[in-house]
Design a protein around this motif. Structure first.
Motif, PDB file in Angstrom:
ATOM      1  N   ALA A 116     -16.750  24.948   6.182  1.00 27.50           N
ATOM      2  CA  ALA A 116     -18.007  24.298   5.774  1.00 27.50           C
ATOM      3  C   ALA A 116     -19.233  25.073   6.217  1.00 27.50           C
ATOM      4  CB  ALA A 116     -18.045  22.878   6.341  1.00 27.50           C
ATOM      5  N   SER A 117     -19.167  25.739   7.384  1.00 27.07           N
ATOM      6  CA  SER A 117     -20.345  26.425   7.916  1.00 27.07           C
ATOM      7  C   SER A 117     -20.714  27.657   7.107  1.00 27.07           C
ATOM      8  CB  SER A 117     -20.116  26.821   9.377  1.00 27.07           C
ATOM      9  OG  SER A 117     -19.003  27.690   9.491  1.00 27.07           O
ATOM     10  N   VAL A 118     -19.803  28.139   6.245  1.00 27.87           N
ATOM     11  CA  VAL A 118     -20.096  29.314   5.416  1.00 27.87           C
ATOM     12  C   VAL A 118     -20.349  28.926   3.960  1.00 27.87           C
ATOM     13  CG1 VAL A 118     -19.215  31.504   4.517  1.00 27.87           C
ATOM     14  CG2 VAL A 118     -18.789  30.873   6.892  1.00 27.87           C
ATOM     15  N   PHE A 119     -19.401  28.176   3.371  1.00 25.27           N
ATOM     16  CA  PHE A 119     -19.561  27.929   1.928  1.00 25.27           C
ATOM     17  C   PHE A 119     -20.646  26.890   1.633  1.00 25.27           C
ATOM     18  CE2 PHE A 119     -18.085  23.791   0.643  1.00 25.27           C
ATOM     19  CZ  PHE A 119     -17.099  23.423   1.528  1.00 25.27           C
ATOM     20  N   GLY A 128     -25.850  25.659   7.815  1.00 27.11           N
ATOM     21  CA  GLY A 128     -24.665  26.345   8.324  1.00 27.11           C
ATOM     22  C   GLY A 128     -24.711  26.491   9.831  1.00 27.11           C
ATOM     23  N   ILE A 129     -25.877  26.872  10.362  1.00 30.12           N
ATOM     24  CA  ILE A 129     -26.042  27.007  11.810  1.00 30.12           C
ATOM     25  C   ILE A 129     -25.878  25.645  12.485  1.00 30.12           C
ATOM     26  CG2 ILE A 129     -27.725  27.543  13.623  1.00 30.12           C
ATOM     27  CD1 ILE A 129     -28.830  29.703  11.680  1.00 30.12           C
ATOM     28  N   GLY A 130     -26.413  24.610  11.842  1.00 32.61           N
ATOM     29  CA  GLY A 130     -26.258  23.263  12.384  1.00 32.61           C
ATOM     30  C   GLY A 130     -24.801  22.855  12.500  1.00 32.61           C
ATOM     31  N   PHE A 131     -24.001  23.204  11.473  1.00 31.34           N
ATOM     32  CA  PHE A 131     -22.568  22.881  11.507  1.00 31.34           C
ATOM     33  C   PHE A 131     -21.854  23.661  12.608  1.00 31.34           C
ATOM     34  CE2 PHE A 131     -22.561  20.698   7.357  1.00 31.34           C
ATOM     35  CZ  PHE A 131     -21.658  19.694   7.655  1.00 31.34           C
TER      36      PHE A 131
END
Length: 444
Positions: free
Chosen positions: A12-15, A42-45
């Motif tokens: 999830a943090s990339v796509f 993404g950084i938040g994830f």
């Protein structure tokens, strides 16, 4: 399908940043702003996963010690959602859940039967999980696919139904949670709200994070409260004093850091959500649109975290005293905030009510997870998932969902007719909520 599997494997943090960037461009957000928004999410994830990692790494040893010290001998181990998601996406039907979910979402949006535009694609694993087990039970692939359609429709209904409460309690205007684990919790909590509101005396009691802090001062502060709860868990686990203190500080850190990671997610999502709603207002006056997101946006709330930590020892106690339970809670103890994300919205952040209703939910989950254990174990072997030395595995999260118990029993015992009835019910509920109910609300 290989392309979809590759996207799923990105995580999830990339796509999700990639998807949000593309979505932002479609909404005519400036490329630089769209890129920054997606990257921030993404950084938040990543930050959220680091905090959840602290929670998992801290609770894991404490849980093991409680198991050893109190002689908990239950034959089925709770492997948690990470294993359950890997198993779900590792099956024949697993990867098909994503295109099925997207197609169903587009059709329902086009017909005006949902307001949720689901961009939380990775969490279609919840759908894959149910469809794959039904396929294994019936040896009918098409029945499994149809089950995934039905599960997806109910998930969007739960998301649309709970979105106003999400906006009111969490301040997440224009956001819904089509999350397979959290969304059914909203419906589960509603009868308890009615019950609690009708118990004399109890209905006047409100124990939220703010009232606790007001009464207890510094000891009611969320970070300090998390530290105290960590200390209690360490004492119950009979950990050495140094490890107990480390656990206490780690729980305090989780209480402080989790909301900050969630605020990063919101910082990235805000421009996307605002642009989407502006577009809808411009081209579809009077219509609403919810951006479907992971319920991770809610788990940093103080009441959710406090109730979750209190429920850790309660969950282990329930596992021991409930007759017929065979599941030893472990992997999903750190997932309890996801269980309770929408409970807190129903109860206005009341920690006591969330703990009581949450304990009932966990009781149900333990029994359903016990029933599901042979199925999940078999599915794991079919997906070539290594279960190690465990002869029986389950998952307190999706393996314990009351909705999955209904879907699977109906699909197994009544096949096409049963699922067709559920399909019609889901369609009727979506029509009522997004057509009839909305029309009455507009007229009022």
């Amino acid at each position: 399908m290989q392309v979809i599997q590759w996207i799923v494997n990105l995580g999830a943090s990339v796509f999700l940043p990639i998807l949000l960037f593309i979505f932002g461009l479609i909404l005519r957000i400036r490329p630089g702003k769209a890129f920054k928004a997606g990257l921030t999410v993404g950084i938040g994830f990543i930050g959220l996963n680091l905090v959840i990692g602290i929670l998992t790494d801290s609770l894991g040893p404490a849980t093991k010690l409680m198991i050893q010290n109190y002689g908990l001998h239950l034959q089925t181990i709770d492997v948690g959602w990470p294993a359950a998601s890997a198993i779900a996406y590792g099956t024949v039907l697993g990867v098909m859940a994503i295109p099925i979910g997207i197609i169903v979402n587009v059709i329902l949006l086009g017909l005006g039967l949902t307001k949720t535009l689901d961009i939380d694609i990775w969490n279609y694993w919840h759908v894959a999980f149910t469809g794959s087990i039904l396929y294994m039970l019936t040896d009918n692939m098409y029945l499994g696919i149809f089950a995934m359609v039905v599960v997806t429709m109910f998930t969007y209904f739960f998301a649309d139904l709970s979105a106003p409460a999400v906006a009111k309690f969490y301040g997440l205007e224009g956001i819904s949670f089509p999350h397979g684990l959290s969304a059914p919790g909203y419906v589960f909590a509603l009868p308890f709200k009615w019950l609690f509101d009708h118990i004399p005396g109890f209905n006047k009691l409100h124990v939220d994070a703010q009232s606790v802090q007001k009464r207890l001062g510094i000891f009611g502060d969320a970070t300090v409260l998390g530290t105290i709860i960590g200390l209690v868990i360490g004492i119950l686990a009979k950990m050495p004093i140094n490890k107990t203190l480390n656990l206490a500080v780690s729980m305090g850190a989780v209480m402080m850091l989790m909301p900050r990671m969630v605020s990063l997610l919101m910082e990235g999502l805000t421009p996307i959500s605002e642009a989407a709603n502006s577009l809808v207002k411009k081209h579809f006056p009077g219509k609403k649109l919810y951006i479907g997101m992971d319920s991770a946006l809610a788990i940093g709330q103080e009441g959710v975290l406090s109730a979750s930590l209190i429920l850790v020892p309660i969950t282990l106690l329930l596992a021991v005293i409930l007759p017929g339970n065979k599941v030893l809670p472990f992997g999903d103890l750190a997932t309890l905030p996801y269980f309770l994300a929408l409970f807190a919205a129903v109860f206005g952040g009341d920690i006591l009510r969330t703990v009581i209703a949450g304990a009932v939910d966990i009781t149900v989950s333990l029994y359903v997870a016990t029933w599901m254990a042979p199925l999940i174990t078999k599915l794991a072997k079919a997906a070539n998932y290594n279960i190690g030395s465990n002869s029986s595995i389950s998952a307190l999260s999706d393996g314990g969902l009351w909705t999955n118990f209904i879907f699977l029993n109906v699909g197994k015992n009544f096949a096409w007719i049963g699922l067709a009835i559920l399909f019609v019910i889901a369609l009727g509920l979506l029509y009522w909520l997004n057509k009839v109910h909305d029309k009455k609300a507009t007229e009022a």
